[in-house]
Design an enzyme around this catalytic site. Structure first.
Site, PDB file in Angstrom:
ATOM      1  N   ASP A   1      11.622  -1.387  -8.111  1.00  0.00           N
ATOM      2  CA  ASP A   1      10.412  -0.842  -7.753  1.00  0.00           C
ATOM      3  C   ASP A   1       9.744   0.142  -8.580  1.00  0.00           C
ATOM      4  OD1 ASP A   1       8.940   0.249  -5.119  1.00  0.00           O
ATOM      5  OD2 ASP A   1       9.568   2.224  -5.957  1.00  0.00           O
TER       6      ASP A   1
ATOM      7  N   GLU B   1       8.270  -5.307  -9.496  1.00  0.00           N
ATOM      8  CA  GLU B   1       7.163  -4.609  -8.350  1.00  0.00           C
ATOM      9  C   GLU B   1       6.048  -4.050  -9.223  1.00  0.00           C
ATOM     10  OE1 GLU B   1       4.554  -1.846  -7.196  1.00  0.00           O
ATOM     11  OE2 GLU B   1       6.459  -0.713  -7.045  1.00  0.00           O
TER      12      GLU B   1
ATOM     13  N   ASP C   1       5.009  -0.375   2.049  1.00  0.00           N
ATOM     14  CA  ASP C   1       4.060   0.966   2.000  1.00  0.00           C
ATOM     15  C   ASP C   1       2.679   0.540   2.494  1.00  0.00           C
ATOM     16  OD1 ASP C   1       5.747   2.570   0.720  1.00  0.00           O
ATOM     17  OD2 ASP C   1       5.271   1.763  -1.396  1.00  0.00           O
TER      18      ASP C   1
END
Length: 498
Positions: free
Chosen positions: A287, A334, A387
């Site tokens: 992430d 990501e 998200d």
């Protein structure tokens, strides 16, 4: 990664009678569902124990398992709890009520531990490995200190004085063993589930948050690798600068890494962390990957993220060290957010697949890198992530200008890709975007379950930069899975050669 597809489904969102999804029957049923469709990847969110805000990206321990995910039914099958006791944890369907889950689950876990044989050979081996020793010690101290953060503990425990810790262990052996038991059961159940998924041809794509929490085992046991003051409080914290979506930026509050300390140790902490993640998952997504090229730090006393600064990471040295013992072909980056040439160069250097999000694609710009016709093989394509708003939520909340861009952009992409579909309403628009995801060149296409079901904003998992009761609280019902038959998904997979 071969040309394939998968579904994003958090463990906590799986249908369960106990208020939150678990490593129990609901997970095995979901694996069976994926196997029937021909999907080969199940993407999940971090499995870690959550704290305030319930975010799996802020944990008491970066390597922990969430106690809520322990199957109460499996504990009952082991005769550690009764049906009457598990029935006290039953919740009606709806959003997760974390307050009730905490109260009910831990009550049952403590009852199960009271009946558990701590002389069990596998458990003794687990404890002897010391894998979760610091975690169990941390949790026991936190219990005894009325849940104060570790940087407010008495100095000997806060600074890990050996004599103080040994004394605490002797006086609180049972409580420490309870937390060992919690991780033992969670880890055992997880690896049994993963083994079952792999036997069905399903690989697990897990998630590794970039940062750790301020009040965590990770900071307590290794304070020297973070930018902290003498009181073990952060001098700088992580965040992102102001942008179109947030004028004051996002102030995350996580301590940032002191890379000079990591470099002296040849990045052993990072290497171990990734190796641990790849033992738990088949693939791992890092992430906020851009934070491994340059990260944004803000003074710890700042009220917002406006006056921060970008700091360069010795990224090539970091990944050179990591790749000596970590398989780079099992890592995904990501690479969303503020992306510059440094991040792009780091992606090229590592060879990791990046991400492309179709929800960002149709803004009227023909050179938009997220357009399906512009996506290349070494990427993972998504309709959206945890998200983002759901696909239907995005469509239904669009302004007239944005909606027209969506319709025109999708219609143009369908034509460019030689797909004979017409967009006539919101549902056909969403379905067309899904088809474009399946047919694009990306080696892996991931679709969140709520997009597959064409569900609206009420099924959004998280709104970044906010602490809301409904963040991380989405739950599905068993009946939801009947709305998208295995054959429907299987046909999409077959036609797109995934």
């Amino acid at each position: 990664m071969k040309r394939s597809c998968g579904v994003l489904m958090p463990i906590f969102s799986l249908p369960s009678r106990y208020g939150i999804g678990s490593f129990g029957k609901e997970s095995y049923d979901f694996v069976d569902y994926l196997a029937q469709t021909g999907c080969s990847v199940w993407q999940i969110l971090p499995l870690v124990q959550t704290g305030y805000g319930n975010s799996p990206y802020s944990s008491i321990s970066a390597k922990s398992f969430n106690p809520y995910f322990i199957s109460l039914d499996f504990l009952r099958q082991e005769k550690l709890v009764s049906l009457k006791e598990t029935n006290t944890a039953v919740c009606e369907y709806g959003y997760i009520d974390y307050g009730k889950v905490y109260e009910r689950h831990f009550s049952i876990l403590r009852k199960a531990f009271s009946r558990f044989d701590v002389e069990d050979s596998e458990f003794k081996k687990f404890v002897k490995s010391k894998e979760f020793h610091n975690y169990a010690l941390f949790m026991a101290i936190k219990e005894k200190s009325y849940y104060k953060p570790f940087y407010e503990w008495d100095a000997p425990l806060k600074y890990r004085d050996k004599k103080a810790l040994l004394s605490f262990e002797r006086e609180n052996k049972y409580e420490i063993l309870f937390w060992q038991f919690v991780q033992f059961k969670a880890k055992t159940q997880w690896f049994a589930l993963k083994k079952y998924a792999n036997s069905k041809g399903i690989k697990i794509l897990g998630d590794m948050p970039l940062y750790v929490a301020k009040d965590s085992v990770d900071v307590w046991e290794n304070p020297s690798i973070y930018k902290l003051d003498e009181s073990l409080l952060p001098t700088c914290v992580a965040g992102v600068p102001p942008d179109y979506f947030c004028k004051e930026g996002q102030l995350w509050g996580n301590p940032v890494y002191d890379y000079s300390a990591h470099e002296k140790d040849e990045f052993s902490w990072w290497t171990k962390r990734l190796k641990d993640a790849l033992r738990i998952f088949d693939f791992v997504r890092i992430d906020h990957f851009r934070g491994l090229d340059r990260y944004y730090q803000v003074p710890a006393d700042a009220k917002n993220a406006i006056n921060g600064e970008w700091v360069k990471v010795p990224s090539q040295a970091l990944f050179d060290a990591v790749h000596k013992s970590v398989a780079k072909n099992r890592i995904i980056a990501e690479d969303l957010g503020i992306i510059d040439d440094g991040v792009r160069e780091l992606l090229r250097y590592t060879g990791y697949p990046g991400m492309k999000i179709l929800s960002f694609a149709f803004n009227g710009e023909q050179d938009n890198l997220y357009l399906p016709q512009n996506i290349q093989e070494n990427y993972v394509c998504y309709t959206g992530t945890h998200d983002n708003d759901t696909l239907m939520g995005l469509i239904e909340s669009s302004s007239e200008w944005d909606y027209n861009n969506l319709v025109n952009g999708v219609s143009n992409s369908l034509k460019t890709q030689g797909i004979n579909l017409k967009v006539t309403d919101n549902v056909s628009l969403a379905k067309a975007i899904i088809v474009l995801g399946f047919t694009c060149k990306a080696n892996l296409f991931i679709i969140p379950m709520q997009d597959l079901l064409l569900y609206g904003t009420e099924y959004r998992v998280n709104e970044p930069g906010t602490v809301k009761d409904l963040n991380w609280a989405v739950r599905f019902k068993k009946s939801d899975f009947k709305k998208v038959t295995a054959k429907y998904l299987s046909d999409l997979i077959t036609k797109s050669k995934r």
